[in-house]
Design a protein around this motif. Structure first.
Motif, PDB file in Angstrom:
ATOM      1  N   PRO A 204       0.702  -0.986  -0.060  1.00 20.53           N
ATOM      2  CA  PRO A 204       0.089   0.060   0.013  1.00 20.53           C
ATOM      3  C   PRO A 204       0.796   1.253   0.052  1.00 20.53           C
ATOM      4  O   PRO A 204       1.936   1.460   0.486  1.00 20.53           O
ATOM      5  N   GLY A 205       0.178   2.515  -0.572  1.00 19.47           N
ATOM      6  CA  GLY A 205       1.000   3.556  -0.659  1.00 19.47           C
ATOM      7  C   GLY A 205       0.651   4.404   0.343  1.00 19.47           C
ATOM      8  O   GLY A 205      -0.141   4.082   1.437  1.00 19.47           O
ATOM      9  N   THR A 230      -9.459   4.364 -12.326  1.00 19.53           N
ATOM     10  CA  THR A 230      -8.222   4.677 -13.080  1.00 19.53           C
ATOM     11  C   THR A 230      -7.158   4.014 -11.909  1.00 19.53           C
ATOM     12  O   THR A 230      -7.236   3.970 -10.639  1.00 19.53           O
ATOM     13  N   ASP A 231      -6.035   3.813 -12.485  1.00 15.93           N
ATOM     14  CA  ASP A 231      -4.662   3.528 -11.763  1.00 15.93           C
ATOM     15  C   ASP A 231      -3.589   3.607 -12.684  1.00 15.93           C
ATOM     16  O   ASP A 231      -3.495   3.670 -13.955  1.00 15.93           O
ATOM     17  N   SER A 286     -10.245   6.104  -7.700  1.00 11.59           N
ATOM     18  CA  SER A 286      -8.811   5.708  -7.858  1.00 11.59           C
ATOM     19  C   SER A 286      -8.418   5.197  -6.440  1.00 11.59           C
ATOM     20  O   SER A 286      -9.184   5.101  -5.516  1.00 11.59           O
ATOM     21  N   ASP A 287      -7.153   4.853  -6.357  1.00  9.52           N
ATOM     22  CA  ASP A 287      -6.675   4.545  -4.971  1.00  9.52           C
ATOM     23  C   ASP A 287      -6.010   5.868  -4.277  1.00  9.52           C
ATOM     24  O   ASP A 287      -6.327   6.994  -4.711  1.00  9.52           O
ATOM     25  N   GLN A 288      -5.346   5.763  -3.295  1.00 13.45           N
ATOM     26  CA  GLN A 288      -5.011   6.916  -2.376  1.00 13.45           C
ATOM     27  C   GLN A 288      -3.361   7.302  -2.776  1.00 13.45           C
ATOM     28  O   GLN A 288      -2.698   8.047  -2.042  1.00 13.45           O
ATOM     29  N   GLY A 289      -3.116   7.107  -4.144  1.00 10.22           N
ATOM     30  CA  GLY A 289      -1.792   7.568  -4.432  1.00 10.22           C
ATOM     31  C   GLY A 289      -1.602   9.074  -4.451  1.00 10.22           C
ATOM     32  O   GLY A 289      -2.635   9.708  -4.543  1.00 10.22           O
ATOM     33  N   SER A 290      -0.272   9.604  -4.392  1.00 10.60           N
ATOM     34  CA  SER A 290      -0.140  11.049  -4.063  1.00 10.60           C
ATOM     35  C   SER A 290      -0.470  11.593  -5.242  1.00 10.60           C
ATOM     36  O   SER A 290      -0.940  12.773  -5.284  1.00 10.60           O
ATOM     37  N   VAL A 291      -0.616  11.023  -6.604  1.00 10.49           N
ATOM     38  CA  VAL A 291      -0.663  11.853  -7.889  1.00 10.49           C
ATOM     39  C   VAL A 291      -2.518  12.210  -7.969  1.00 10.49           C
ATOM     40  O   VAL A 291      -2.860  12.945  -8.487  1.00 10.49           O
TER      41      VAL A 291
END
Length: 380
Positions: A204-205, A230-231, A286-291
Motif C-alpha cells: 500500500p502507498g 483509474t490506476d 482511484s486509490d490514495q496515491g499521491s498523484v
C-alpha cells in the motif's frame, strides 16, 4: 489401479540399484515404477534366493510362486524370448514402461504388430485389458471439426482463454450449442488449458488527501461513462522503467484512455484524464496515491465536473477491475513470453496493441462473451 507387467530387465535393474544403495523412491523415479511395494517384493525375492520368480506373469501365481517356472526349460526360454522381443518392439513405439497410453495409440500399435505377435500378448505388454481394446477399436477416434477448431482457437489466442471462453467462440462460429464440459475434456486431452497467472502482493502507498469510497466495491453500472476507475502500473520490461496510467469504463470494461511515461508523476495522470470528454457528475474512482490526492488533480476533476471516489488505504480489491486489467496485460504478454522484454519502444508497442485487442477482440464472460466495444455497440 491396473496391474503393470514389468520386464525381467527392469526387475534386475531395480535389484542392482538397491544393492548400490539407491532408495526405493529413486528406483521408482528412474525406472518409472508405479508402486513402492513392487520394488520391495523384488528385493525380498532376491534376498530369499527366489530370483526365478522374476519370470512369473502378472496374476495369482505372482503371489503364490506358481506359473512359468513349472514349465520345462525349453518352453520357459521360448515364452520369455517371445515376450522380451514383443516388449522391445512395443516400447520402441510407446515410450515409458508402466505409463497409460491413449486409445488411439493402442489401436495403432496393435494394428502394426498383430501380424507378428498375438493381440493378447501385445495388450499384456502395455497392460491394456482386451475388453477395453475392442471397445476402443469399435469407436471412431477421428478428430471432429469442432475439436480441430478448439485446438486452432487455443493456439490463436496464445492459450490465455479457458474452456468457457473457447466454448463461447465455438458456439458463435458454428451457430450451435456445444456443451462446455465437452470443450473442457478436449482441451484437457490435448493439454490446451490456459496458463495460470502469477500471484503477487502489492504494497500500500501513503495517503496525502482522502476522499470517500463511493463505490464500496459495487462495480456495476447501467450507462456508459457513468462510473470510471483509474490506476497506474509499473512496466519493468524495457531498458528503463515505464509507467502506464489507464482509465476504464466500468459499464463494459473498456479502456477509454491511457498514457505511458517514464515517470510516475502528476503529468502522467493529468494527460490521461485530458484525453477524454466526460459527462458532468460522472464518478472517477482511484486509490490514495499521491498523484490522485494532489491539488492539481483535484482542480482538474473539479473543472471537468467529475465526482471523485477513492479506495481504502492498502486495499487494492476496492479498485479490482483496473487492477485485474493491469494484471491480465502483463500475464498475457510479458509474463507469458519472456522474450518480449526489449527496448522501451517495443514495450510501448506491445502495450498499445494489447489494449487495442483488449477493447476490440478479447471476449469477456461477464459481457456475454463479447469484447467491450462489441458489448457497447450491441447495447446501443
Amino acid at each position: 489401479m491396473k496391474r503393470v507387467a514389468y520386464s525381467l530387465e527392469i526387475k534386475n535393474k531395480a535389484v542392482e540399484m538397491k544393492i548400490e544403495g539407491y532408495s526405493t523412491k529413486e528406483i521408482m523415479d528412474t525406472l518409472n515404477i508405479r508402486n513402492c511395494s513392487q520394488v520391495k517384493t523384488w528385493w525380498k525375492w532376491y534376498r530369499n534366493g527366489e530370483t526365478h520368480r522374476f519370470h512369473q506373469q502378472v496374476g495369482k501365481q505372482y503371489s503364490y510362486g506358481k506359473g512359468i517356472e513349472q514349465l520345462n526349460n525349453e518352453e520357459k526360454l521360448r515364452i520369455e524370448n517371445k515376450r522380451q522381443q514383443a516388449e522391445i518392439d512395443v516400447f520402441k513405439k510407446v515410450q515409458g514402461i508402466g505409463k497409460e497410453v491413449v486409445p488411439e495409440v493402442v489401436i495403432e500399435l496393435v494394428k502394426e504388430l498383430k501380424s507378428k505377435y498375438n493381440v493378447n500378448l501385445i495388450l499384456d505388454v502395455i497392460n491394456v485389458p482386451k475388453s477395453n481394446y475392442y471397445r476402443w477399436k469399435n469407436k471412431d477416434f477421428t478428430m471432429s471439426e469442432s475439436e480441430h477448431e478448439i485446438i486452432q482457437l487455443c493456439k490463436k489466442h496464445r492459450f490465455i482463454y479457458g474452456y468457457r471462453k473457447i466454448t463461447a467462440l465455438i458456439n458463435r462460429k458454428f451457430n450451435k450449442t456445444i456443451n462446455h464440459k465437452k470443450v473442457q475434456r478436449i482441451m484437457q486431452k490435448h493439454n490446451l488449458n490456459c496458463k495460470v497467472r502469477m500471484k503477487k502482493s502489492k504494497k500500500p502507498g501513503s495517503t496525502y488527501y482522502k476522499t470517500e469510497n463511493l463505490l464500496n466495491r459495487n462495480f456495476k453500472t447501467e450507462k456508459p461513462l457513468e462510473i470510471l476507475t483509474t490506476d497506474i502500473t509499473y512496466l519493468p520490461f524495457g531498458k528503463t522503467m515505464l509507467y502506464l496510467s489507464s482509465i476504464m469504463d466500468l459499464y463494459n470494461g473498456e479502456i477509454i484512455a491511457c498514457t505511458i511515461g517514464t515517470q510516475q508523476n502528476q503529468k502522467l495522470v493529468n494527460d490521461t484524464l485530458n484525453q477524454i470528454e466526460l459527462p458532468s457528475g460522472c464518478i472517477l474512482h482511484s486509490d490514495q496515491g499521491s498523484v490522485y490526492t494532489s491539488y492539481e488533480y483535484y482542480k482538474l476533476c473539479e473543472e471537468k465536473g467529475i465526482t471523485r471516489s477513492m479506495s481504502r488505504k492498502g486495499t487494492p480489491a476496492d479498485n479490482a477491475p483496473i487492477e485485474c486489467f493491469h494484471s491480465s496485460l502483463k500475464c498475457e504478454t510479458f509474463y507469458l513470453d519472456r522474450e518480449l522484454k526489449s527496448s522501451n519502444n517495443i514495450v510501448i508497442d506491445i502495450v498499445e496493441n494489447y489494449i487495442e485487442n483488449y477493447n476490440k477482440v478479447r471476449i469477456q464472460q461477464k459481457l456475454g462473451y463479447l469484447s467491450p466495444i462489441e458489448y457497447r455497440e450491441l447495447a446501443a
